[in-house]
Design a protein around this motif. Structure first.
Motif, short mmCIF file in Angstrom:
data_model
loop_
_atom_site.label_atom_id
_atom_site.label_comp_id
_atom_site.label_asym_id
_atom_site.label_seq_id
_atom_site.Cartn_x
_atom_site.Cartn_y
_atom_site.Cartn_z
N TYR A 1 -28.80 3.27 2.11
CA TYR A 1 -28.76 4.41 0.80
C TYR A 1 -27.32 5.10 1.02
CZ TYR A 1 -34.01 4.12 0.72
OH TYR A 1 -35.51 4.04 0.91
N GLY A 2 -26.01 4.41 1.67
CA GLY A 2 -24.75 4.83 1.46
C GLY A 2 -24.51 5.87 1.60
N MET A 3 -25.66 6.60 2.69
CA MET A 3 -25.62 8.37 2.65
C MET A 3 -24.69 8.97 2.60
SD MET A 3 -29.12 8.88 4.48
CE MET A 3 -30.74 8.62 4.00
N LYS B 1 -20.75 15.63 2.02
CA LYS B 1 -22.08 15.95 1.66
C LYS B 1 -23.59 16.63 1.94
CE LYS B 1 -21.88 11.24 0.14
NZ LYS B 1 -21.13 9.92 0.90
N ILE B 2 -24.10 17.30 1.61
CA ILE B 2 -25.23 17.63 2.62
C ILE B 2 -26.05 17.31 3.38
CG2 ILE B 2 -26.29 20.02 1.98
CD1 ILE B 2 -24.93 21.07 -0.54
N ALA B 3 -26.51 17.73 4.56
CA ALA B 3 -27.37 16.72 5.31
C ALA B 3 -28.75 17.45 5.49
CB ALA B 3 -26.94 16.50 6.86
N LEU B 4 -29.96 16.95 5.32
CA LEU B 4 -31.11 18.03 5.51
C LEU B 4 -31.83 17.40 6.19
CD1 LEU B 4 -32.35 19.30 1.79
CD2 LEU B 4 -30.57 20.33 3.98
N LYS C 1 -31.66 10.36 -0.89
CA LYS C 1 -30.48 10.60 -0.97
C LYS C 1 -31.16 11.03 -2.81
CE LYS C 1 -25.61 9.14 -1.73
NZ LYS C 1 -24.58 7.27 -1.35
N LEU C 2 -29.72 12.48 -2.85
CA LEU C 2 -29.66 13.45 -4.24
C LEU C 2 -28.39 13.95 -4.87
CD1 LEU C 2 -31.91 14.70 -6.62
CD2 LEU C 2 -31.64 16.64 -5.10
N LEU C 3 -28.07 13.65 -5.91
CA LEU C 3 -27.42 13.76 -6.60
C LEU C 3 -28.42 15.56 -7.38
CD1 LEU C 3 -24.44 14.02 -8.21
CD2 LEU C 3 -25.26 13.10 -9.81
N THR C 4 -27.25 16.92 -7.29
CA THR C 4 -27.90 17.71 -7.84
C THR C 4 -28.37 17.74 -8.97
OG1 THR C 4 -25.99 18.94 -7.55
CG2 THR C 4 -27.65 18.99 -5.27
N ASP C 5 -28.83 18.41 -9.55
CA ASP C 5 -28.74 18.75 -11.03
C ASP C 5 -27.39 18.33 -12.17
OD1 ASP C 5 -31.84 18.19 -11.12
OD2 ASP C 5 -32.25 20.62 -11.46
N ASP C 6 -26.38 19.67 -11.01
CA ASP C 6 -25.01 20.35 -11.33
C ASP C 6 -24.15 19.40 -11.52
OD1 ASP C 6 -25.00 20.73 -8.96
OD2 ASP C 6 -24.31 22.70 -9.04
N ARG C 7 -24.70 18.38 -10.32
CA ARG C 7 -23.88 16.98 -10.36
C ARG C 7 -22.93 17.25 -9.15
NH1 ARG C 7 -25.62 13.52 -13.84
NH2 ARG C 7 -23.68 11.78 -13.60
N HIS D 1 -23.62 18.10 -6.17
CA HIS D 1 -23.04 17.87 -4.11
C HIS D 1 -24.26 16.89 -4.49
CE1 HIS D 1 -21.33 21.85 -3.34
NE2 HIS D 1 -22.39 22.36 -4.75
N ILE D 2 -24.02 16.45 -3.12
CA ILE D 2 -25.61 14.93 -3.65
C ILE D 2 -25.34 15.17 -1.62
CG2 ILE D 2 -24.95 12.60 -1.70
CD1 ILE D 2 -22.64 11.73 -3.59
N VAL D 3 -26.74 15.66 -1.98
CA VAL D 3 -27.82 15.35 -0.84
C VAL D 3 -27.93 14.46 0.43
CG1 VAL D 3 -30.12 17.33 0.30
CG2 VAL D 3 -28.76 17.95 -1.57
N ILE D 4 -28.21 14.86 1.37
CA ILE D 4 -28.79 13.12 1.93
C ILE D 4 -29.81 13.61 3.02
CG2 ILE D 4 -26.82 12.50 1.98
CD1 ILE D 4 -26.16 12.56 4.87
#
Length: 305
Positions: free
Chosen positions: A30-32, A141-144, A171-177, A179-182
């Motif tokens: 996923y290219g995290m 990146k924000i890793a959870l 992998k997610l782009l936040t609604d406000d674009r 931040h990327i959450v991985i």
């Protein structure tokens, strides 16, 4: 506080290799994480986030790219929260860290009626604080610490209680674009993470907010999946693979697939088709069964019930 144990048994080494491989594969698929990333690792003190940080530190040392790690813990001011544990642990393992103090606990207790699930509001408040901290720290990146089982549970929660075919993306782009959450543990089974945490003897901090609530919807889903896994080993992995093999044309969402446009994609019959050429029809036992009528149910003697 001392650094966590590094067991030497073959069983631990095999487990460690498996989780490292799974995490590395998910990151690659996923290219995290990419060259120069500053990864903010959210560490709650539970088994999942401890394992996430531990394996990310290993990958940081051995990956062909350079990336930085910052461990972040949100102290939500829960009663009895051992605020000293994680700072001492981070110091012991030598990882850069930041402790954020924000009393979301009082807000959740004030807003949510007694006996109701607190997880939803708690998660939203926590997420907002972490996004703010990520911006302050320049994290790319924000890793959870969500794992494979969390993703499957979320799928069923949304289906059963929300009427949506929606899970938890790796992998997610936040609604406000912004931040990327991985979720690097996306391929890792929870049971293996729990075993790994026991081997390493991480300083686990239980969640007294949601962990103390009985009969949560997620707990019920978890029980259901565990029952399936006991009856049919490998069922959870198969369910996860279904998230990677989606066929929009075989579902029913017109926003996802253009059902109304199928006529324009249809190939018009040829002249030979219109003339009615002889075609060999393949025998279909199921169709023959329906044409001949269904057999009576066992033990009914053919009577209507």
């Amino acid at each position: 506080m001392a650094a966590p144990k590094q067991p030497t048994s073959n069983s631990f080494k095999k487990l460690q290799g498996f989780l490292r491989s799974r995490m590395g594969q998910a990151i690659a698929d996923y290219g995290m994480i990419t060259e120069g990333d500053r990864v903010m690792v959210c560490v709650s003190g539970g088994k999942d986030s401890h394992t996430l940080l531990d394996i990310l530190r290993h990958l940081q040392r051995h990956a062909p790219i350079h990336f930085d790690l910052l461990a972040v813990n949100l102290d939500q001011k829960q009663p009895g929260f051992p605020a000293h544990v994680l700072p001492e642990y981070f110091e012991a393992i030598g990882v850069p860290y930041r402790i954020v103090e924000q009393d979301t606990y009082s807000t959740v207790k004030r807003v949510i009626p007694e006996g109701k699930t607190m997880c939803g509001l708690c998660s939203r408040l926590r997420r907002g604080v972490l996004y703010r901290v990520a911006a302050e720290e320049g994290a790319t990146k924000i890793a959870l610490g969500h794992h494979r089982d969390d993703m499957i549970e979320t799928l069923f929660l949304n289906m059963f209680h929300g009427g949506r075919l929606k899970a938890m993306p790796p992998k997610l782009l936040t609604d406000d674009r912004r931040h990327i959450v991985i979720r690097p543990l996306a391929y890792c089974p929870e049971a293996d993470i729990a075993r790994y945490a026991r081997y390493r003897e991480f300083p686990i901090i239980p969640c007294t907010l949601c962990g103390s609530q009985a009969n949560l919807q997620r707990a019920q889903i978890k029980d259901m999946l565990q029952t399936w896994e006991r009856q049919w080993p490998g069922r959870t992995e198969t369910l996860f693979r279904s998230l990677q093999n989606v066929a929009p044309s075989q579902l029913a969402d017109p926003a996802l697939f253009d059902f109304s446009g199928l006529e324009s994609a249809r190939i018009a019959p040829s002249d030979e088709d219109a003339m009615g050429t002889d075609l060999e029809v393949e025998f279909n036992p199921a169709m023959a069964l329906f044409e001949g009528g269904l057999p009576p149910l066992a033990g009914t003697g053919g009577r209507d019930r």
